[in-house]
Design an enzyme around this catalytic site. Sequence first.
Site, mmCIF file in Angstrom:
data_model
loop_
_atom_site.group_PDB
_atom_site.id
_atom_site.type_symbol
_atom_site.label_atom_id
_atom_site.label_comp_id
_atom_site.label_asym_id
_atom_site.label_seq_id
_atom_site.Cartn_x
_atom_site.Cartn_y
_atom_site.Cartn_z
ATOM 1 N N HIS A 109 0.848 -1.196 0.000
ATOM 2 C CA HIS A 109 0.000 0.000 0.000
ATOM 3 C C HIS A 109 0.882 1.244 0.000
ATOM 4 C CE1 HIS A 109 -3.449 -2.525 1.020
ATOM 5 N NE2 HIS A 109 -2.677 -3.084 1.933
ATOM 6 N N LYS B 1 16.866 -3.954 6.251
ATOM 7 C CA LYS B 1 18.047 -3.443 5.551
ATOM 8 C C LYS B 1 19.000 -4.592 5.230
ATOM 9 C CE LYS B 1 20.591 -2.104 9.752
ATOM 10 N NZ LYS B 1 21.217 -0.972 10.469
ATOM 11 N N ARG C 149 19.226 -6.760 13.947
ATOM 12 C CA ARG C 149 20.509 -6.114 14.242
ATOM 13 C C ARG C 149 21.632 -7.156 14.209
ATOM 14 N NH1 ARG C 149 16.778 -3.710 17.676
ATOM 15 N NH2 ARG C 149 16.685 -1.412 17.601
#
Length: 203
Positions: A129, A183, A197
Amino acid sequence: MKKILIFPFLVVRKLSTYIVLMFSTIHNLIQIFKNNVEYISYPKITGRIELKNKGEFKIGRSVHFQCSSTSNFVGLFKTCTVSVTKGAKLFIDDFSGFSGISIFCSNSIRIGKYVNCGGNVAIWDTDFHPLEMEARRKHDIKKIVTRPVIIEDEVFIGANSIILKGVHIGKGAIIGAGSVVSKSIPGLEVWGGNPARYIRKTS
């Protein structure tokens, strides 16, 4: 007397298992051929897979999809589901395995060799969206952000993890169970958490 009663029950049970297996096999064949999935060798599918391909979907050798709760006792929430939208490209390389996977490809997803995904992992290259409130209200699909996902060889992704758009996971990396990866992650490192992490180097 007990043996006489148990024998018909075992026969019926075996017969019903065979019938379920037969219908699952037919269902999976239809899914693969109806959706124009290209493969080097036909994938091993335990249970029933659900596919939707309007783009390009290619599978390498000896790829395994575990789609039923009995195929992996980690606790699968659902069957394996794979969706490739128009113009998108999904490639799964040799010897990779998935349990209750959710793959949604609206740009490009490339999964390398010997990639293992634990139960209920999701790999999505889209936000689904628009993020802007006004655009979301109007469902302006032009403002939906998509970015390619690359998962290199020998990666292990723990159960219930989510891999988001634009992520590149390097060779041999390990993602801890329940992680949200937003990421890119270098190879040969262990990452985990929400958001994921760095934890340590792999052994």
